[in-house]
Scaffold this motif. Sequence first.
Motif, PDB file in Angstrom:
ATOM      1  N   PHE A   1       0.831  -1.208   0.000  1.00 46.16           N
ATOM      2  CA  PHE A   1       0.000   0.000   0.000  1.00 46.16           C
ATOM      3  C   PHE A   1       0.863   1.256   0.000  1.00 46.16           C
TER       4      PHE A   1
ATOM      5  N   PHE B   1       2.370   1.688  -3.324  1.00 43.77           N
ATOM      6  CA  PHE B   1       1.409   2.205  -4.294  1.00 43.77           C
ATOM      7  C   PHE B   1       1.234   3.707  -4.101  1.00 43.77           C
ATOM      8  N   LEU B   2       1.163   4.133  -2.847  1.00 39.69           N
ATOM      9  CA  LEU B   2       1.009   5.561  -2.558  1.00 39.69           C
ATOM     10  C   LEU B   2       2.212   6.336  -3.069  1.00 39.69           C
ATOM     11  N   ALA B   3       3.400   5.735  -2.938  1.00 39.49           N
ATOM     12  CA  ALA B   3       4.614   6.427  -3.330  1.00 39.49           C
ATOM     13  C   ALA B   3       4.924   6.254  -4.811  1.00 39.49           C
ATOM     14  N   VAL B   4       3.993   5.685  -5.563  1.00 35.62           N
ATOM     15  CA  VAL B   4       4.177   5.458  -7.000  1.00 35.62           C
ATOM     16  C   VAL B   4       5.483   4.710  -7.261  1.00 35.62           C
TER      17      VAL B   4
ATOM     18  N   SER C   1       7.620   1.388  -8.511  1.00 34.98           N
ATOM     19  CA  SER C   1       7.446   0.262  -9.435  1.00 34.98           C
ATOM     20  C   SER C   1       7.675  -1.059  -8.718  1.00 34.98           C
TER      21      SER C   1
ATOM     22  N   ALA D   1       4.718  -4.309  -6.678  1.00 33.25           N
ATOM     23  CA  ALA D   1       4.257  -5.671  -6.930  1.00 33.25           C
ATOM     24  C   ALA D   1       4.926  -6.678  -6.004  1.00 33.25           C
TER      25      ALA D   1
ATOM     26  N   SER E   1     -10.055  -1.585   4.851  1.00 36.70           N
ATOM     27  CA  SER E   1      -9.846  -0.931   3.555  1.00 36.70           C
ATOM     28  C   SER E   1     -11.082  -0.142   3.137  1.00 36.70           C
TER      29      SER E   1
ATOM     30  N   ILE F   1     -10.768   3.726   2.175  1.00 38.02           N
ATOM     31  CA  ILE F   1     -11.117   4.346   0.898  1.00 38.02           C
ATOM     32  C   ILE F   1     -11.793   5.689   1.130  1.00 38.02           C
TER      33      ILE F   1
ATOM     34  N   LEU G   1      -9.119   8.029   2.076  1.00 36.90           N
ATOM     35  CA  LEU G   1      -8.285   8.398   0.931  1.00 36.90           C
ATOM     36  C   LEU G   1      -8.989   9.426   0.061  1.00 36.90           C
ATOM     37  N   ILE G   2     -10.288   9.215  -0.174  1.00 37.37           N
ATOM     38  CA  ILE G   2     -11.032  10.177  -0.980  1.00 37.37           C
ATOM     39  C   ILE G   2     -10.922  11.551  -0.348  1.00 37.37           C
TER      40      ILE G   2
ATOM     41  N   PHE H   1      -7.254  12.915  -0.628  1.00 36.50           N
ATOM     42  CA  PHE H   1      -6.776  13.244  -1.960  1.00 36.50           C
ATOM     43  C   PHE H   1      -7.502  14.423  -2.576  1.00 36.50           C
TER      44      PHE H   1
ATOM     45  N   GLU I   1      -5.635  18.016  -3.488  1.00 38.09           N
ATOM     46  CA  GLU I   1      -5.681  18.584  -4.831  1.00 38.09           C
ATOM     47  C   GLU I   1      -6.367  19.946  -4.841  1.00 38.09           C
TER      48      GLU I   1
END
Lengths: 540, 377
Positions: free
Chosen positions: B49, B52-55, B57, B60, B92, B96, B99-100, B103, B107
């Motif tokens: 997780f 994924f947050l930190a983008v 690669s 996986a 989770s 979510i 997170l919504i 985020f 933004e």
Amino acid sequence: MAGAVESELVSEDTSETEAVAAAAVGVAAILFALSLAALFELVTITDTVAGIPMVALLGALLILLGLGVVGFGVGSRLGYVATNPRPSAGLVAAVAFSGIWFVVGGLVASQTLGLGTIGWGGVAFVTGGLAFAVTALPREDIGSTLPAGLLAVFAGAVFVTGLIGPGWVWDLGWEQSASFNAEFTIPVITAFCSLLVSWGAAKSYGGFGARGRHVGAYLLVYLNALSIIAVLFLLVAFTVFKGLPGLFNSISFGLGVGPETTLFGFTFAWPLSWPFVMNGVALLNDVNGVLPAIAGTIWLVIGAVLFAVPLGVGAAVFITEYAEHGRFTQVVEIATNGLWSTPSIVFGLFGLAFLVPRLGNGKSLLAGMLTLGFMLLPLVVITSREAMLAVPDEYRDASAALGVTKWQTIRSIVLPAALPGIVTGIILGVGRIAGETAPILLTMAGSVAPPGSQTVDVIGGFRFISSPPFVENPELLQATSALPYQLYSLITAGVGQSSSIANIEQFRWATALILLVVVLGFYAVGIATRYYFRRKLQHE
Amino acid sequence: MTILPDKDAGDLRAAARREVQRGRDFVDEADPEALVTVTVASVALLAAFVGFLAVSSLTAIPFVVFLIASGYGWFRHQELTARVLTLTTTVSTILILGLILVFIFVEAWPTVEYATVTVFGLPIPGLRLFIDTRWSPVSPPIRYSLVPMIHGTVLVTIIATAVAAPLGVAAALFLSEIAPRAVREVVKPGVEILAGIPSIVYGFIGFTILSPWASDQFSIVGQGTYLFVGVVVGLMALPTVVSVAEDALNSVPESMKSGSLALGTTDWQTMTSITLPAAFSGVSAAVLLGVGRAIGETMAATVMLRGSPGLTKPLYNVFYGNDTLTSLIAANYGDADGLQLSALFVAGVILFITVLFLSIGSQYIEARMRKKLGGAE
């Protein structure tokens, strides 16, 4: 209702007065239908019927109706008609009538007589107050017929005298101009008055009092239910009617007429050629179609279900079976309900901010799948939870008494028993997300009219690579189309961008129809499943 | 903790102590190997997780570790693994929502900061979004005022509620109290199907049929009116009102209705003097949820409105339609970037917060009603 059985203790013969009241309701119904027909321009108000102008006819009918209802009320008050009214028509009716007459008085004073704000305000207060007094103070038979009947008579007189004729226009005089014209005003006034009068007549038919109110209220409630169903039917029928020609454009059956498909190394041609469903959009196509959008919608639904169902059912299992009822379950409940009511466009924004930068930095099918999955999740949690709560505790106790562990109980007792409810919930939820446009607009929307070659092929797209994450699927990371998005882009694109589509209007309606068929198909299956399981449960 | 009254704080502390004790018991009782497995799985999932947050690669890799660990746990220690996995899914779900919130707030912040106004030497971020009335993202001075869109949303919501609330409550009354069984079997699925028609189809019909008709009838220049968007949105919110209000009416104990009927009242009298007052809070919760639906409805508004932000003249002119908060986002996300995109997120934040409050409010009302009726039984 309430399991009460109705039995006629006292049966009265239908009296003449009741017949008159029933006839008044009938005439009002005719007027109502006529005004709706005029509103939808099936009848024009400039027509003449048997030599009489339509407006005058409507006016005359309104006057007749109004007089009839007033006559009924006065007759009842004077004792010519046997009724059992209450001392007053009640506060609700009084407020409603005073509001209506306030508006009427104000409009007449300001628009017809041309009085200023103080002038029309004064007149409106006088008429409103009078209506209140007339409704609330006298006995119910006067109070509920006189204001309604007089309004109909007044409206009828305005029509008959030509004060509001076919050429009448009331310009509101606003900067962004808008005006009421006769084609709209006359039918609406007629419909409104006939509704009001039929309510009064229905009350009279019931002989006022408790029974009269019952009849009057039931008339309105039944009418409301009927009109909701009528609107639904109109919407669906209209879309079907407009969409069918485009949908079945040059469809043909027969061996080998359809496109060729290769499955497991075996190539065969479909015995059916259905261009709208099997083609994309291309310049050389005889008939353009929406195959890429259909494929996109199917994959979207599959992706969203794969994401949301395990998560949602898991969460429902935890909060119904493991967690103790307390703060934590409350928070989960509030969170799921909050997610359920979150506007779809907000999910789209979230997908844009959270998923898009992390999944190949561009709009993609995968981002769309996950966004719709987020939307589906609360629905799955709520419906699964309800289904599991409906499983009787005796089942769990019986299983536990056999010395079985909790998880085994859940797996072999609770989940199978709750399965029908869960499945129904999922199907209905899928129907909802399959028609959503706003979230995928921001996360996966591709070209306006994709050609057939852009049909996503997720299964064929997987390949292994040497660097992490070792598996990639360019198909999943590509922007693509889906049915609701395709319809949206067809509406907003205008002619220029989709010039390769010959008959854009037909194409749009056919897209709308196929979207409707897909979504309502899910709903029909969901509702039928629920119906089936409920019947089965009842028969057990 | 200090702001809590002593008693509450004491309760919480006791509860926390109990939880810790329970956790300790749990660890003592569980099989050590199973415990290691689920710990590995949990840590791996957390790492995935974070990745994924930190983008990253490398996301996986921990995810695969999680899959392997939980797969192993599933076959060897199903009891514990199932419990931990279902807990993970529950967390989770809450995550979510969080997170919504995070985020879209993050933004939205640049524009809120840009629109800071200093009042009496005190900078108030975002104030200019609400006191200015100009939306001009291109020509200077660049201003992102949300007032016109809020005005549009308010008008549309009022009209939609005026349509959905009375018709919806009447239909709910019809379904739960009045309709004979056979009629209900037709009307109820009908209302559900009404909910199922995609909003873009409503919008399409509104755009091709209703808008031209309205322009013609009311001699309006161009197409797009708040009035008819409101009517269409009201039709869409109707099923929500009907189903929630019907649940509320059904939850009124049958004994109360029978008692009233036994006194010789008509059905209608029972409804107005027993059923509706008893279910009043549930019915108002239904209306609140319907309002929430109307506020968040996007596609019909986007397709049917003009998409040129501005106030109508006069303010109550419902025969003209510029933009709502939702249609602003849907119509402008494509060519927006930087501050303008961030302004769209501000619109999203307003929508999200408003609807979340409506949802929580209606849940609170419903819970209170259930408690009251439960006590009355």
